[in-house]
Structures are given as C-alpha cells and as structure tokens.
Scaffold this active site. Structure first.
Site, PDB file in Angstrom:
ATOM      1  N   SER A 196      79.525 -47.940  30.341  1.00 44.46           N
ATOM      2  CA  SER A 196      79.074 -47.139  31.499  1.00 44.46           C
ATOM      3  C   SER A 196      77.380 -47.370  31.589  1.00 44.46           C
ATOM      4  O   SER A 196      76.854 -47.200  30.637  1.00 44.46           O
ATOM      5  CB  SER A 196      79.260 -45.848  31.467  1.00 44.46           C
ATOM      6  OG  SER A 196      78.498 -44.999  32.559  1.00 44.46           O
ATOM      7  N   HIS A 232      81.747 -50.380  33.531  1.00 45.16           N
ATOM      8  CA  HIS A 232      82.000 -49.047  34.520  1.00 45.16           C
ATOM      9  C   HIS A 232      80.591 -48.517  35.113  1.00 45.16           C
ATOM     10  O   HIS A 232      79.619 -48.644  34.651  1.00 45.16           O
ATOM     11  CB  HIS A 232      82.452 -47.959  33.208  1.00 45.16           C
ATOM     12  CG  HIS A 232      82.824 -46.551  34.020  1.00 45.16           C
ATOM     13  ND1 HIS A 232      84.063 -46.651  34.606  1.00 45.16           N
ATOM     14  CD2 HIS A 232      82.187 -45.420  33.989  1.00 45.16           C
ATOM     15  CE1 HIS A 232      84.350 -45.357  34.866  1.00 45.16           C
ATOM     16  NE2 HIS A 232      83.191 -44.819  34.658  1.00 45.16           N
ATOM     17  N   ASP A 261      78.960 -46.095  37.652  1.00 50.42           N
ATOM     18  CA  ASP A 261      79.255 -44.532  38.199  1.00 50.42           C
ATOM     19  C   ASP A 261      78.204 -44.292  39.303  1.00 50.42           C
ATOM     20  O   ASP A 261      77.403 -44.192  39.462  1.00 50.42           O
ATOM     21  CB  ASP A 261      78.761 -43.727  37.018  1.00 50.42           C
ATOM     22  CG  ASP A 261      79.568 -43.553  35.706  1.00 50.42           C
ATOM     23  OD1 ASP A 261      80.837 -43.257  36.094  1.00 50.42           O
ATOM     24  OD2 ASP A 261      79.411 -43.737  34.819  1.00 50.42           O
ATOM     25  N   MET A 299      77.298 -41.632  42.156  1.00 53.72           N
ATOM     26  CA  MET A 299      77.092 -40.138  42.481  1.00 53.72           C
ATOM     27  C   MET A 299      76.415 -40.108  43.644  1.00 53.72           C
ATOM     28  O   MET A 299      75.462 -40.381  43.888  1.00 53.72           O
ATOM     29  CB  MET A 299      76.384 -39.385  41.424  1.00 53.72           C
ATOM     30  CG  MET A 299      76.809 -39.840  39.941  1.00 53.72           C
ATOM     31  SD  MET A 299      76.082 -39.125  38.502  1.00 53.72           S
ATOM     32  CE  MET A 299      76.881 -39.376  37.204  1.00 53.72           C
ATOM     33  N   HIS A 332      83.493 -46.175  39.629  1.00 54.46           N
ATOM     34  CA  HIS A 332      84.127 -44.878  39.521  1.00 54.46           C
ATOM     35  C   HIS A 332      83.005 -43.982  40.541  1.00 54.46           C
ATOM     36  O   HIS A 332      81.934 -43.775  40.351  1.00 54.46           O
ATOM     37  CB  HIS A 332      83.825 -44.238  38.129  1.00 54.46           C
ATOM     38  CG  HIS A 332      83.978 -42.843  37.854  1.00 54.46           C
ATOM     39  ND1 HIS A 332      83.760 -42.044  36.789  1.00 54.46           N
ATOM     40  CD2 HIS A 332      84.913 -41.779  38.694  1.00 54.46           C
ATOM     41  CE1 HIS A 332      84.201 -40.724  36.666  1.00 54.46           C
ATOM     42  NE2 HIS A 332      84.518 -40.718  38.006  1.00 54.46           N
ATOM     43  N   MET A 390      82.232 -40.768  42.376  1.00 54.38           N
ATOM     44  CA  MET A 390      81.968 -39.381  42.283  1.00 54.38           C
ATOM     45  C   MET A 390      81.292 -39.223  43.466  1.00 54.38           C
ATOM     46  O   MET A 390      80.306 -38.428  43.563  1.00 54.38           O
ATOM     47  CB  MET A 390      81.181 -39.146  40.903  1.00 54.38           C
ATOM     48  CG  MET A 390      82.159 -39.022  39.674  1.00 54.38           C
ATOM     49  SD  MET A 390      80.911 -39.172  38.367  1.00 54.38           S
ATOM     50  CE  MET A 390      80.626 -40.851  38.288  1.00 54.38           C
ATOM     51  N   MET A 410      89.166 -37.384  33.211  1.00 53.52           N
ATOM     52  CA  MET A 410      87.646 -36.799  32.857  1.00 53.52           C
ATOM     53  C   MET A 410      87.750 -36.190  31.356  1.00 53.52           C
ATOM     54  O   MET A 410      88.203 -35.163  31.747  1.00 53.52           O
ATOM     55  CB  MET A 410      86.609 -36.382  33.842  1.00 53.52           C
ATOM     56  CG  MET A 410      86.346 -37.284  35.168  1.00 53.52           C
ATOM     57  SD  MET A 410      85.464 -38.593  34.554  1.00 53.52           S
ATOM     58  CE  MET A 410      84.125 -37.753  33.917  1.00 53.52           C
ATOM     59  N   GLY A 443      79.170 -35.913  36.279  1.00 55.87           N
ATOM     60  CA  GLY A 443      77.972 -35.900  36.762  1.00 55.87           C
ATOM     61  C   GLY A 443      76.828 -36.351  35.800  1.00 55.87           C
ATOM     62  O   GLY A 443      75.792 -36.786  36.432  1.00 55.87           O
ATOM     63  N   PHE A 444      76.889 -36.503  34.468  1.00 57.41           N
ATOM     64  CA  PHE A 444      75.980 -36.939  33.516  1.00 57.41           C
ATOM     65  C   PHE A 444      76.463 -37.538  32.382  1.00 57.41           C
ATOM     66  O   PHE A 444      77.648 -37.117  31.971  1.00 57.41           O
ATOM     67  CB  PHE A 444      75.099 -35.687  33.133  1.00 57.41           C
ATOM     68  CG  PHE A 444      74.569 -34.529  34.146  1.00 57.41           C
ATOM     69  CD1 PHE A 444      73.314 -35.161  34.891  1.00 57.41           C
ATOM     70  CD2 PHE A 444      75.367 -33.660  34.711  1.00 57.41           C
ATOM     71  CE1 PHE A 444      72.916 -34.488  35.897  1.00 57.41           C
ATOM     72  CE2 PHE A 444      74.792 -32.825  35.938  1.00 57.41           C
ATOM     73  CZ  PHE A 444      73.475 -33.331  36.393  1.00 57.41           C
ATOM     74  N   GLY A 445      75.871 -38.415  31.839  1.00 49.99           N
ATOM     75  CA  GLY A 445      75.963 -39.037  30.675  1.00 49.99           C
ATOM     76  C   GLY A 445      75.675 -38.168  29.378  1.00 49.99           C
ATOM     77  O   GLY A 445      74.881 -37.026  29.628  1.00 49.99           O
ATOM     78  N   GLY A 446      76.032 -38.505  28.271  1.00 53.90           N
ATOM     79  CA  GLY A 446      75.584 -37.494  27.034  1.00 53.90           C
ATOM     80  C   GLY A 446      76.305 -36.359  26.857  1.00 53.90           C
ATOM     81  O   GLY A 446      75.518 -35.502  25.877  1.00 53.90           O
ATOM     82  N   ASP A 496      86.936 -41.007  30.067  1.00 57.82           N
ATOM     83  CA  ASP A 496      85.542 -41.106  30.438  1.00 57.82           C
ATOM     84  C   ASP A 496      84.746 -39.908  29.986  1.00 57.82           C
ATOM     85  O   ASP A 496      84.816 -38.935  30.648  1.00 57.82           O
ATOM     86  CB  ASP A 496      85.423 -41.368  32.052  1.00 57.82           C
ATOM     87  CG  ASP A 496      83.959 -41.631  32.413  1.00 57.82           C
ATOM     88  OD1 ASP A 496      82.838 -41.735  31.668  1.00 57.82           O
ATOM     89  OD2 ASP A 496      83.781 -41.922  33.633  1.00 57.82           O
ATOM     90  N   GLY A 497      83.789 -39.943  29.160  1.00 57.00           N
ATOM     91  CA  GLY A 497      82.991 -38.796  28.486  1.00 57.00           C
ATOM     92  C   GLY A 497      83.046 -38.455  27.179  1.00 57.00           C
ATOM     93  O   GLY A 497      83.965 -38.144  26.655  1.00 57.00           O
ATOM     94  N   GLY A 498      81.988 -38.672  26.681  1.00 57.18           N
ATOM     95  CA  GLY A 498      81.717 -38.060  25.302  1.00 57.18           C
ATOM     96  C   GLY A 498      82.420 -39.055  24.280  1.00 57.18           C
ATOM     97  O   GLY A 498      82.819 -38.464  23.099  1.00 57.18           O
ATOM     98  N   GLY A 540      79.175 -44.605  27.560  1.00 60.64           N
ATOM     99  CA  GLY A 540      77.694 -44.819  28.178  1.00 60.64           C
ATOM    100  C   GLY A 540      76.713 -44.949  26.913  1.00 60.64           C
ATOM    101  O   GLY A 540      76.417 -45.609  26.432  1.00 60.64           O
ATOM    102  N   SER A 541      76.473 -43.695  26.524  1.00 63.03           N
ATOM    103  CA  SER A 541      75.372 -43.289  25.435  1.00 63.03           C
ATOM    104  C   SER A 541      75.936 -44.218  24.216  1.00 63.03           C
ATOM    105  O   SER A 541      75.066 -44.748  23.397  1.00 63.03           O
ATOM    106  CB  SER A 541      75.658 -41.963  25.017  1.00 63.03           C
ATOM    107  OG  SER A 541      75.184 -41.096  26.231  1.00 63.03           O
TER     108      SER A 541
HETATM  109  C1  DX5 Z   1      79.965 -38.912  33.674  1.00 63.63           C
HETATM  110  C2  DX5 Z   1      80.183 -40.487  34.012  1.00 63.63           C
HETATM  111  C3  DX5 Z   1      80.446 -41.160  32.780  1.00 63.63           C
HETATM  112  C4  DX5 Z   1      79.191 -41.287  31.792  1.00 63.63           C
HETATM  113  C5  DX5 Z   1      79.885 -41.300  30.309  1.00 63.63           C
HETATM  114  O1  DX5 Z   1      79.988 -38.210  34.962  1.00 63.63           O
HETATM  115  O2  DX5 Z   1      81.468 -40.628  34.679  1.00 63.63           O
HETATM  116  O3  DX5 Z   1      80.947 -42.493  33.059  1.00 63.63           O
HETATM  117  O4  DX5 Z   1      78.290 -42.149  32.060  1.00 63.63           O
HETATM  118  O5  DX5 Z   1      78.816 -41.217  29.691  1.00 63.63           O
HETATM  119  P1  DX5 Z   1      78.765 -40.740  28.077  1.00 63.63           P
HETATM  120  O6  DX5 Z   1      79.687 -41.751  27.347  1.00 63.63           O
HETATM  121  O7  DX5 Z   1      77.478 -40.811  27.552  1.00 63.63           O
HETATM  122  O8  DX5 Z   1      79.375 -39.576  27.851  1.00 63.63           O
HETATM  123 ZN    ZN Z   2      82.345 -42.729  35.004  1.00 62.56          ZN
END
Ligand code: DX5
Ligand code: ZN
Length: 220
Positions: free
Chosen positions: A8, A33, A35, A37, A66, A68, A137, A142-145, A175-177, A197-198
């Site tokens: 991501s 990926h 994202d 928003m 993706h 959002m 999800m 909404g946010f990475g990390g 997707d996420g964490g 992502g992270s």
């Molecule tokens: C969150 C995004 C994710 C995000 C994942 O809303 O859809 O794709 O970038 O980031 P990590 O892998 O850091 O949780």
């Molecule tokens: Zn995503």
C-alpha cells in the site's frame, strides 16, 4: 488462488515513489495497492486519478485501487481511464452495490467489494457470485499504521467457507495491520491477497517485500 502481496503506497515516501515501486516489483510484488480517500467516507484525504495515471505503466504491476469514497459509482469511469486494473468499493458507501459492480465490469476492470470491521460478511451476499475479489478490512479504513483487529480472522474464515460452499472462485484480500509476524494467521484463515503499508515501506523496502514473499510461498 495464488498468494500475493499488495504493497500500500499510502506509507510510501512520495518523493521517491517511482523508485520504491520498482523496488517492490523487483522483490516480487505483482500488485500495488492504491488507497483513495475522499474526506467523507473516511476522515482523511489521500490521492486520486492523476497520481494513478502517472504511476500506471512505470512497472508491470497490477493497479489494485481501494476506493474509500462515498458513492464510488461516480468515479468508476475516471479510474478506468487512469489505469485501475481492479477497482474495489465499499458496501457501506454504495447506494446500489450491484449496479456499481456492473459498471466496474462494463468499464473493463475487475471488481472488488470491501467491508469495514463492523460490517458482517452477509452484506456481501448480493454480489457474491459476480465479484472477483472481496476485501476484509482488518482496521477501520482511513489511516495506515493501525493495529490488526483479531476478530477479522473469524470473518476471513466465514467468507472462505461461504465461497467454498458455493464453489465460487474469488480472491480474499485483507487490509490493515499486517506484518511478517501475523501474516501466516491471515493466510491460514483463508486470505490470499495481503495488503501491507507500514510493513513494506518502513525500513528496507526490498527486504520487507522479500520477507513477505517467503512466507507467502511457504504457505501456498
Ligand atoms: C487503511 C488503508 C490501508 C493502509 C494499510 O485505510 O486501506 O491500505 O494503507 O496500512 P498498514 O499496513 O500500515 O496498516
Ligand atoms: Zn487499502
């Protein structure tokens, strides 16, 4: 279904985006990926069509977009033109989900449909037999990390069972964490497309992707 990693780029270093894409590709990532928003469906605003159009074709990677975004049907044609290969929309954001998926197909893309952590798997029912990918999800979008929500594993298992029972071939993306430390659990639950992502863009990108590739191929 083959296991794939989808880095991501929300967590990328945007002044080095082109180089970082090449690094993920060299290490074996077939998907990117992307994202999007809108500040309405989710609180934050990220990037959109012009950025996608500028990276499309820089690598051979599949552009996994993706959205959002509230009422994403409004942007289906724009994202097709900008170079999306897979366009994923949220159940919660669509007034008419079936019509939205049909429009994605009519514009020549694969369709993905996503559910937020508090939305049940049953919400996917209307499009179960007409969607190429389902996105669970594992954080609030909404946010990475953010930290992986453990209950997501049950939803992945439930969806996998449902697809197997109905003999439907579709990808399950999560997707996420997700990190090297928990990706095996996500694969074991039934997912085959892993967004990170992270865990890809913090530190050495090539090594991070290679680490995922090893776990993905060991669990094929
Ligand atoms: C969150 C995004 C994710 C995000 C994942 O809303 O859809 O794709 O970038 O980031 P990590 O892998 O850091 O949780
Ligand atoms: Zn995503």
């Amino acid at each position: 279904m083959r296991n794939r990693i989808a880095p991501s780029i929300l967590s990328a270093d945007f002044k080095r985006l082109g180089e970082q894409l090449k690094e993920t590709e060299a290490a074996g990532a077939e998907y990117i990926h992307f994202d999007v928003m809108d500040g309405m469906f989710v609180p934050s605003i990220s990037f959109g069509m012009p950025v996608l159009a500028s990276i499309k074709g820089h690598t051979q990677q599949v552009m996994d977009v993706h959205l959002m975004v509230t009422e994403p049907i409004r942007y289906v044609e724009d994202f097709a033109k900008a170079g999306a290969d897979i366009l994923t929309v949220h159940v919660e954001a669509c007034e008419n989900l079936v019509e939205t998926v049909d429009k994605i197909h009519a514009c020549g893309m694969k369709a993905g449909v996503s559910i937020k952590p508090n939305t049940p798997v049953s919400a996917l029912e209307p499009v179960l037999d007409k969607t190429e990918m389902f996105l669970i999800m594992s954080v609030e979008p909404g946010f990475g990390g953010q930290a992986f929500i453990p209950e997501s594993l049950d939803k992945i298992r439930e969806l996998k069972n449902l697809l197997d029972t109905r003999e439907i071939q579709a990808d399950i993306e999560v997707d996420g964490g997700i990190y090297h430390s928990n990706v095996k659990e996500v694969l074991d639950a039934g997912a085959n497309v892993i967004v990170a992502g992270s865990a890809v863009f913090k530190g050495n990108v090539e090594e991070n992707v290679k680490g995922f590739m090893e776990i993905l191929s060991a669990n094929e």
